[in-house]
Design an enzyme around this catalytic site. Structure first.
Site, PDB file in Angstrom:
ATOM      1  N   TYR A 216      -2.430 -72.056  33.906  1.00 19.31           N
ATOM      2  CA  TYR A 216      -3.539 -72.679  33.168  1.00 19.31           C
ATOM      3  C   TYR A 216      -4.857 -72.326  33.856  1.00 19.31           C
ATOM      4  O   TYR A 216      -4.893 -72.011  35.040  1.00 19.31           O
ATOM      5  CB  TYR A 216      -3.360 -74.203  33.062  1.00 19.31           C
ATOM      6  CG  TYR A 216      -3.075 -74.936  34.352  1.00 19.31           C
ATOM      7  CD1 TYR A 216      -4.104 -75.345  35.189  1.00 19.31           C
ATOM      8  CD2 TYR A 216      -1.768 -75.250  34.726  1.00 19.31           C
ATOM      9  CE1 TYR A 216      -3.847 -76.043  36.354  1.00 19.31           C
ATOM     10  CE2 TYR A 216      -1.495 -75.947  35.897  1.00 19.31           C
ATOM     11  CZ  TYR A 216      -2.546 -76.337  36.709  1.00 19.31           C
ATOM     12  OH  TYR A 216      -2.287 -77.020  37.878  1.00 19.31           O
ATOM     13  N   ASP A 295       1.386 -89.919  47.811  1.00 18.21           N
ATOM     14  CA  ASP A 295       2.593 -89.246  48.301  1.00 18.21           C
ATOM     15  C   ASP A 295       3.192 -89.960  49.519  1.00 18.21           C
ATOM     16  O   ASP A 295       4.373 -89.771  49.822  1.00 18.21           O
ATOM     17  CB  ASP A 295       2.275 -87.795  48.688  1.00 18.21           C
ATOM     18  CG  ASP A 295       2.276 -86.852  47.487  1.00 18.21           C
ATOM     19  OD1 ASP A 295       2.353 -87.352  46.346  1.00 18.21           O
ATOM     20  OD2 ASP A 295       2.205 -85.630  47.695  1.00 18.21           O
TER      21      ASP A 295
HETATM   22  C1  LIG Z   1       3.169 -77.154  43.319  1.00 19.02           C
HETATM   23  C2  LIG Z   1       2.584 -78.515  43.079  1.00 19.02           C
HETATM   24  C3  LIG Z   1       1.917 -78.775  41.881  1.00 19.02           C
HETATM   25  C4  LIG Z   1       1.404 -80.057  41.616  1.00 19.02           C
HETATM   26  N1  LIG Z   1       0.762 -80.278  40.429  1.00 19.02           N
HETATM   27  C5  LIG Z   1       0.302 -81.510  40.136  1.00 19.02           C
HETATM   28  C6  LIG Z   1      -0.394 -81.762  38.901  1.00 19.02           C
HETATM   29  O1  LIG Z   1      -0.604 -80.851  38.099  1.00 19.02           O
HETATM   30  N2  LIG Z   1      -0.829 -83.034  38.647  1.00 19.02           N
HETATM   31  C7  LIG Z   1      -0.640 -84.071  39.539  1.00 19.02           C
HETATM   32  O2  LIG Z   1      -1.061 -85.209  39.241  1.00 19.02           O
HETATM   33  N3  LIG Z   1      -0.014 -83.858  40.724  1.00 19.02           N
HETATM   34  C8  LIG Z   1       0.451 -82.612  41.045  1.00 19.02           C
HETATM   35  N4  LIG Z   1       1.064 -82.383  42.252  1.00 19.02           N
HETATM   36  C9  LIG Z   1       1.219 -83.500  43.203  1.00 19.02           C
HETATM   37  C10 LIG Z   1      -0.074 -83.765  43.979  1.00 19.02           C
HETATM   38  O3  LIG Z   1      -0.520 -82.572  44.588  1.00 19.02           O
HETATM   39  C11 LIG Z   1       0.150 -84.825  45.052  1.00 19.02           C
HETATM   40  O4  LIG Z   1       0.901 -85.896  44.528  1.00 19.02           O
HETATM   41  C12 LIG Z   1      -1.189 -85.381  45.547  1.00 19.02           C
HETATM   42  O5  LIG Z   1      -1.992 -84.344  46.063  1.00 19.02           O
HETATM   43  C13 LIG Z   1      -0.963 -86.446  46.608  1.00 19.02           C
HETATM   44  O6  LIG Z   1      -2.198 -86.916  47.060  1.00 19.02           O
HETATM   45  P1  LIG Z   1      -2.273 -87.868  48.327  1.00 19.02           P
HETATM   46  O7  LIG Z   1      -3.742 -88.161  48.509  1.00 19.02           O
HETATM   47  O8  LIG Z   1      -1.318 -88.990  48.200  1.00 19.02           O
HETATM   48  O9  LIG Z   1      -1.719 -86.987  49.543  1.00 19.02           O
HETATM   49  P2  LIG Z   1      -2.299 -85.663  50.189  1.00 19.02           P
HETATM   50  O10 LIG Z   1      -2.967 -84.821  49.172  1.00 19.02           O
HETATM   51  O11 LIG Z   1      -1.183 -85.065  50.973  1.00 19.02           O
HETATM   52  O12 LIG Z   1      -3.429 -86.172  51.180  1.00 19.02           O
HETATM   53  C14 LIG Z   1      -3.112 -86.785  52.415  1.00 19.02           C
HETATM   54  C15 LIG Z   1      -4.331 -86.674  53.332  1.00 19.02           C
HETATM   55  O13 LIG Z   1      -4.057 -87.404  54.522  1.00 19.02           O
HETATM   56  C16 LIG Z   1      -4.416 -86.617  55.645  1.00 19.02           C
HETATM   57  N5  LIG Z   1      -3.564 -87.067  56.761  1.00 19.02           N
HETATM   58  C17 LIG Z   1      -2.234 -86.848  56.926  1.00 19.02           C
HETATM   59  N6  LIG Z   1      -1.797 -87.427  58.057  1.00 19.02           N
HETATM   60  C18 LIG Z   1      -2.873 -88.035  58.625  1.00 19.02           C
HETATM   61  C19 LIG Z   1      -3.060 -88.809  59.811  1.00 19.02           C
HETATM   62  N7  LIG Z   1      -2.030 -89.086  60.657  1.00 19.02           N
HETATM   63  N8  LIG Z   1      -4.303 -89.293  60.089  1.00 19.02           N
HETATM   64  C20 LIG Z   1      -5.357 -89.026  59.253  1.00 19.02           C
HETATM   65  N9  LIG Z   1      -5.243 -88.282  58.118  1.00 19.02           N
HETATM   66  C21 LIG Z   1      -4.004 -87.808  57.801  1.00 19.02           C
HETATM   67  C22 LIG Z   1      -4.156 -85.189  55.205  1.00 19.02           C
HETATM   68  O14 LIG Z   1      -4.877 -84.264  55.986  1.00 19.02           O
HETATM   69  C23 LIG Z   1      -4.614 -85.229  53.746  1.00 19.02           C
HETATM   70  O15 LIG Z   1      -6.002 -84.986  53.617  1.00 19.02           O
HETATM   71  C24 LIG Z   1       1.564 -81.108  42.565  1.00 19.02           C
HETATM   72  C25 LIG Z   1       2.197 -80.837  43.776  1.00 19.02           C
HETATM   73  C26 LIG Z   1       2.697 -79.563  44.043  1.00 19.02           C
HETATM   74  C27 LIG Z   1       3.385 -79.313  45.359  1.00 19.02           C
END
Ligand SMILES: Cc1cc2nc3c(=O)[nH]c(=O)nc-3n(C[C@H](O)[C@H](O)[C@H](O)COP(=O)(O)OP(=O)(O)OC[C@H]3O[C@@H](n4cnc5c(N)ncnc54)[C@H](O)[C@@H]3O)c2cc1C
Length: 398
Positions: A216, A295
């Site tokens: 996309y 996540d």
């Molecule tokens: C191939 C693929 C395609 C995807 N496509 C989609 C899509 O189209 N639509 C959708 O909704 N989702 C999609 N996802 C899922 C999506 O990417 C994740 O669910 C989302 O990014 C999770 O966000 P988050 O903020 O929970 O975690 P993360 O994005 O992992 O962010 C966690 C943050 O915490 C920080 N961190 C980690 N440990 C520590 C620590 N000890 N101290 C301080 N900071 C820390 C990290 O550096 C990071 O910045 C996809 C995933 C994949 C793998």
């Protein structure tokens, strides 16, 4: 709170989930700081699809204009067969979806989405280069310690620190995420390389035996085509969960597939290869004054394109729950209300994402033919069938 002071919240992790939660909690009047391990806010990976259940929230956080400038609005989702390209299902995603659900469906480059979120939150409240190493709850405070020697305390701590969450580990003990048996090749193709194909602004998903291929447009003005090839593999033996891949290997993996798929792969400048991990649903997302989101508590396969959308919903519901806290003692109860509101929905999507692995990757035969017949009838993607997902208002979920 009733005494006029704001509840202090430390959000660990400045990804899509953490930044959305920070914006929503701040809008609800809380005193929020974000602690991110990286030296700068950034996202790995390329494209991301964000559905109306999540864009509705981002609009209410004041980001409508920022998203419109950076996003691409697809007109449809187009599911196709792997070899002859036959349409299995095509449903509208554009004006019809926006009219039905009051918010658009978007495709973004991840860096653009994160930039929009980051620009909406005060930079002096984002503490970069802070990797959480430990935390303790003492009386009515949570103390957090970082690898740079800094210690802070707050009334609430939110673990938005992703699939390898340290906060989760402190709550439930060490446990490795589960390799899902899938790897993904990801890469971008500049639009000018594809001009001769006159590609539509749709989310395309080509389904075949043991693998599928998604592409996309992303980048304001449709600058780039985001390509993701997902393949089943028995194991992942590399140390890192993401690594540089070879375009020639990706092409070999799609031997015999439709020429359009192979042309897109061949046009990639470079590709990265990912192991896809998820987790089983956790018994609990909260403990006292600490809660998880995104996540960190509901990592899922990307086959419903809902991982980030659910993280965004978490932030809205968390703000709705904590925004109503009027006494110190209510914090743990508010976090439990957040978990009760969110967990069944996120768990359902984790399970549906796993089930789609089977559904997208069926070998040709009677089961695949039955699947295609369901899809040909409009299946599970009509406006009514998708209302539970796209029509959900996470700010009202408390
Ligand atoms: C191939 C693929 C395609 C995807 N496509 C989609 C899509 O189209 N639509 C959708 O909704 N989702 C999609 N996802 C899922 C999506 O990417 C994740 O669910 C989302 O990014 C999770 O966000 P988050 O903020 O929970 O975690 P993360 O994005 O992992 O962010 C966690 C943050 O915490 C920080 N961190 C980690 N440990 C520590 C620590 N000890 N101290 C301080 N900071 C820390 C990290 O550096 C990071 O910045 C996809 C995933 C994949 C793998």
């Amino acid at each position: 709170m009733a005494d006029g002071t704001s509840l202090s919240v430390a959000v660990i992790g400045g990804g899509i989930g953490g930044l959305t939660a920070a914006l929503a909690l701040r809008q609800a009047g809380l005193d929020v700081r974000v602690f991110e391990q990286a030296p700068a806010l950034g996202e790995i990976g390329a494209g991301i699809q964000i559905s109306p259940n999540a864009t509705r929230i981002l609009h209410r956080l004041g980001l409508a204009e920022a998203l419109a400038v950076r996003g691409v609005r697809p007109i449809a989702v187009h599911q196709r067969r792997w070899d002859d390209g036959r349409t299995l299902l095509r449903v509208a995603l554009g004006a019809e979806v926006e009219a039905a659900f009051g918010a658009p469906y978007y495709h973004f480059h991840r860096a653009d989405l994160l930039a929009a979120l980051g620009a909406g939150f005060p930079a002096d409240r984002v503490h970069l280069g802070h990797r959480l190493v430990d935390l303790d709850e003492r009386h009515d405070r949570v103390e957090a310690r970082f690898d740079n020697g800094v210690t802070i305390d707050s009334a609430v701590l939110i673990g938005a620190d992703g699939i390898h969450s340290r906060v989760r580990e402190r709550m439930t003990g060490p446990e490795r995420p589960r390799f899902t048996g899938c790897i993904a090749y990801r890469g971008l193709v500049p639009a000018q390389r594809l001009a001769h194909l006159d590609l539509e602004v749709v989310a395309s998903n080509w389904m075949g035996p043991g693998q599928h291929f998604v592409h996309y447009w992303v980048g304001g003005g449709r600058r780039l085509m985001n390509c993701v090839g997902i393949l089943e593999r028995d194991s992942w033996t590399r140390e890192s969960w993401t690594d540089r891949g070879e375009v020639s290997d990706a092409l070999a993996a799609y031997a015999g597939w439709h020429p359009r798929v192979r042309e897109l792969i061949g046009a990639l400048e470079e590709t990265f290869i990912w192991a896809l991990f998820d987790r089983d649903p956790l018994p609990s997302w909260t403990e006292g004054r600490v809660a998880l989101l995104g996540d960190a508590c509901h990592a899922m396969l990307p086959f419903m394109a809902q991982g980030a959308a659910q993280a965004i919903e978490d932030g809205a519901t968390l703000a709705a729950c904590l925004g109503r806290v009027d006494a110190k003692d209510d914090v743990a109860a508010a976090l439990r209300r957040y978990e009760a509101a969110r967990k069944p929905r996120a768990t359902r999507l984790q399970e549906m994402s796993r089930a789609n692995k089977m559904r997208f990757h069926l070998p040709d035969g009677p089961t695949q033919e039955a699947r295609d017949a369901v899809m040909a009838s409009g299946g599970d993607r009509s406006i009514d069938a998708i209302r539970w997902l796209y029509g959900h208002d996470a700010f009202q979920a408390d």
